[in-house]
Write an enzyme that holds these catalytic residues in place. Structure first.
Site, short mmCIF file in Angstrom:
data_model
loop_
_atom_site.label_atom_id
_atom_site.label_comp_id
_atom_site.label_asym_id
_atom_site.label_seq_id
_atom_site.Cartn_x
_atom_site.Cartn_y
_atom_site.Cartn_z
N ASP A 169 52.84 19.89 44.66
CA ASP A 169 51.84 20.53 45.52
C ASP A 169 52.42 20.88 46.89
OD1 ASP A 169 48.95 21.16 46.15
OD2 ASP A 169 49.34 19.61 47.65
N GLU A 199 54.16 24.73 43.31
CA GLU A 199 53.00 25.43 43.86
C GLU A 199 53.45 26.13 45.14
OE1 GLU A 199 48.85 25.35 46.10
OE2 GLU A 199 50.51 24.01 46.53
#
Length: 622
Positions: free
Chosen positions: A269, A311
């Site tokens: 992330d 991401e």
């Protein structure tokens, strides 16, 4: 004695395999680590713990690692199809998800992305991205043992499991943060603490704000601690300081611990943010790539069956470096974010020219690069489009973003969409958009007005968009509920912990009552589910859909119709997609003749193709 001898032989073989992997990467790993940290004792500790996590990895996972090493393009095949969902919304808890694996199989899905499930504080979780314990599952969702049981059950069905690994920050409730808040210097050094505003103000001069309206600034003042702490996202998410080797090591141990629970794909992330430097934007710095490259090597040594999914919510030019190079790879897969946003721009404008250009950029990249393609996900849609190209058509950024948000709220462009804005900024006019695929396609409005004609067109648009997504190179990913046309859930406004975050409008609970209609072909759910099922079966049966096939776009002479081609080993498929609510007739400038529609079986001549409103064709060369 024989059993004991067999165990010793297995141990010896495993040790040799590990040593071979370790020796392959040792020099580069040590060089990068020492370049970043210049700390030989911490590097030695990392190496010792890597061996420890390898020895703890169970035999089933080690066997899977070996198989995937022998076939390292296993995830690039045409049978890969993903689905992402929140565990509680989908099935209550992990045991519930396990009970729904037969349904997931019916969806032809063999890769499930479990949205954040690690422990987070209630009301200060950012949807699960403020982790307070990297080795504990949220109690309402289950336990680590239940995660392992779910992963094992998935593997028996050939389903891969993906999870989020939040690297950039921890929750302020994390054990490290609590000790740092109490003034413990060792733990304060794991974050960015400042006892006055001088350095924070210098950072603010060059670091953009992620959420300028809901969480302005990049620092939070802690009155009880008498310090500022860096909080790029929300005040309760404290940025980790990766200049501290202890942070890197401990986060890698968390990474390996989670991999050993049976996770196949780990989504990193907010990866561009993880290294901070004064007088920079603190985005995409070279040290980020050093860290990701070390993660890749650590994974290839300890658990080579595990994939890294980055991401990176940026345009292709900034995304591509996160693949690394052929010699020194970083992420195995990345999200195709710009194409997703451009797709919805195309829906609103009925003009495929920008999307065609975007696809041409992606198609020109090396075939080793694997993108995840999607129409909707858990997050909002940011209008990060190619405005330099749009300006050539006389379209300005601010006015166009306004039009897109008005369109998808149902206010402009003869739109039937429904949804809400997120993080609207009245000063800049910027905003992001929230809503499910079905609601954005008009299914919600058609259902509420009981307009059968509108519903038919909305379903056609929904299915056409999925057909176009499946035609792209990479791995298509469904957002749970999209397979049955589930629309917006407004009940989030009744929950005080969610009411201020409009992203929950498309994070509604799976409606299993509606899902029972998938066998009824006259229902909305049945029409969408079975249309997607047919597309999924075509994709799985045609080798031309593998990631490394040749792909291109073709001019059609009509700005509302997109044409895409795929070719591999003599097989060729042409996809035509009408983004207009009107019937179109186009001519495709491909020299080959003799194509058949893969849905109806009818022969189609490319020199004059009639495409009804919001329809598509998969045309295979005979």
């Amino acid at each position: 004695m024989k059993k004991n001898s067999k165990s010793q032989k297995q141990l010896q073989d495993a040790t040799e395999i590990y040593k071979e992997r370790f020796d392959k990467h040792y020099d580069e790993l040590k060089w990068l680590y020492m370049e970043l940290y210049d700390n030989s004792s911490m590097f030695a500790e990392l190496c010792d713990n890597m061996m420890h996590f390898f020895s703890e990895r169970n035999e089933q996972l080690k066997s899977m690692d070996c198989s995937r090493e022998l076939c390292n393009d296993w995830y690039k095949q045409n049978d890969m199809l993903g689905m992402m969902f929140y565990i509680d919304n989908f099935a209550g808890n992990m045991k519930g998800v396990k009970s729904k694996l037969d349904y997931i199989e019916k969806c032809n899905v063999n890769y499930i992305h479990l949205m954040p499930f690690l422990e987070t504080p209630e009301g200060r979780s950012d949807g699960g991205y403020a982790v307070s314990d990297f080795r504990k599952v949220q109690e309402n969702l289950g336990s680590m043992k239940e995660l392992e049981a779910l992963a094992n059950a998935c593997h028996k069905k050939g389903i891969n499991v993906c999870m989020d690994f939040v690297m950039n920050h921890t929750s302020e409730d994390h054990e490290w943060a609590k000790k740092a808040r109490q003034g413990d210097g060792e733990y304060m050094s794991r974050y960015f603490f400042f006892d006055n505003s001088e350095l924070p103000s210098l950072y603010e001069k060059t670091v953009p704000q992620v959420f300028p309206t809901t969480a302005p600034g990049n620092f939070t003042w802690l009155p009880d601690a008498g310090h500022f702490v860096m909080t790029t996202f929300y005040p309760y998410q404290w940025d980790l300081n990766y200049k501290n080797p202890r942070v890197f090591n401990e986060m890698m141990y968390n990474f390996l611990y989670l991999a050993n629970r049976g996770i196949d794909i780990i989504r990193i992330d907010a990866v561009p943010y993880i290294w901070k430097e004064l007088n920079t934007s603190c985005r995409n710095l070279p040290q980020v790539h050093t860290i990701v490259r070390m993660m890749r090597m650590i994974s290839e040594i300890v658990c080579p069956g595990v994939l890294l999914l980055g991401e990176v919510v940026m345009e292709p030019a900034k995304v591509v470096p996160y693949f690394g190079t052929v010699e020194k790879p970083e992420c195995h897969m990345l999200y195709n974010v710009t194409t997703m946003a451009t797709t919805w721009h195309t829906v609103a404008t009925r003009d495929v020219r920008l999307l065609k250009r975007q696809l041409d950029i992606v198609n020109s990249l090396p075939k080793d690069y694997v993108f995840l393609n999607y129409l909707r996900c858990h997050d909002d849609i940011g209008w990060g489009l190619d405005y330099d190209t749009l300006r050539l058509e006389g379209i300005e950024e601010r006015s166009h973003k306004q039009y897109l948000n008005d369109y998808f709220q149902g206010y402009a462009g003869e739109s039937n969409s429904r949804g809400e804005l997120y993080n609207a900024d009245p000063v800049t006019g910027d905003a992001r958009f929230c809503g499910t695929t079905a609601s954005m396609c008009g299914i919600e409005k058609a259902a509420s007005t009981q307009d059968d004609e509108m519903m038919e067109k909305a379903i056609r648009l929904d299915v056409m968009l999925h057909a176009y997504m499946f035609m792209q190179s990479g791995i298509p990913v469904l957002y749970s509920g999209d397979e049955i046309g589930q629309f917006n859930d407004y009940t989030y406004k009744e929950n005080p912990n969610k009411a201020d975050d409009s992203r929950y409008i498309h994070r509604g609970a799976m409606n299993w009552t509606l899902a029972e209609n998938i066998s009824k072909h006259d229902t909305t759910e049945g029409k969408i589910f079975n249309a997607l099922k047919q597309l999924e079966q075509i994709r799985k049966s045609e080798k031309v859909f593998v990631s490394n096939a040749d792909t291109w776009t073709v001019e059609t002479g009509d700005k509302s119709v997109l044409c895409m081609g795929r070719y591999l080993d003599g097989d060729k498929i042409i996809g035509l997609f009408n983004f207009s609510e009107y019937d179109k007739t186009v001519s495709v400038s491909e020299t080959d003749d003799g194509y058949a529609d893969m849905i109806s079986g009818k022969d189609i001549k490319l020199n004059e193709v009639h495409i009804p409103a919001y329809r598509f064709y998969y045309l295979k060369k005979k």
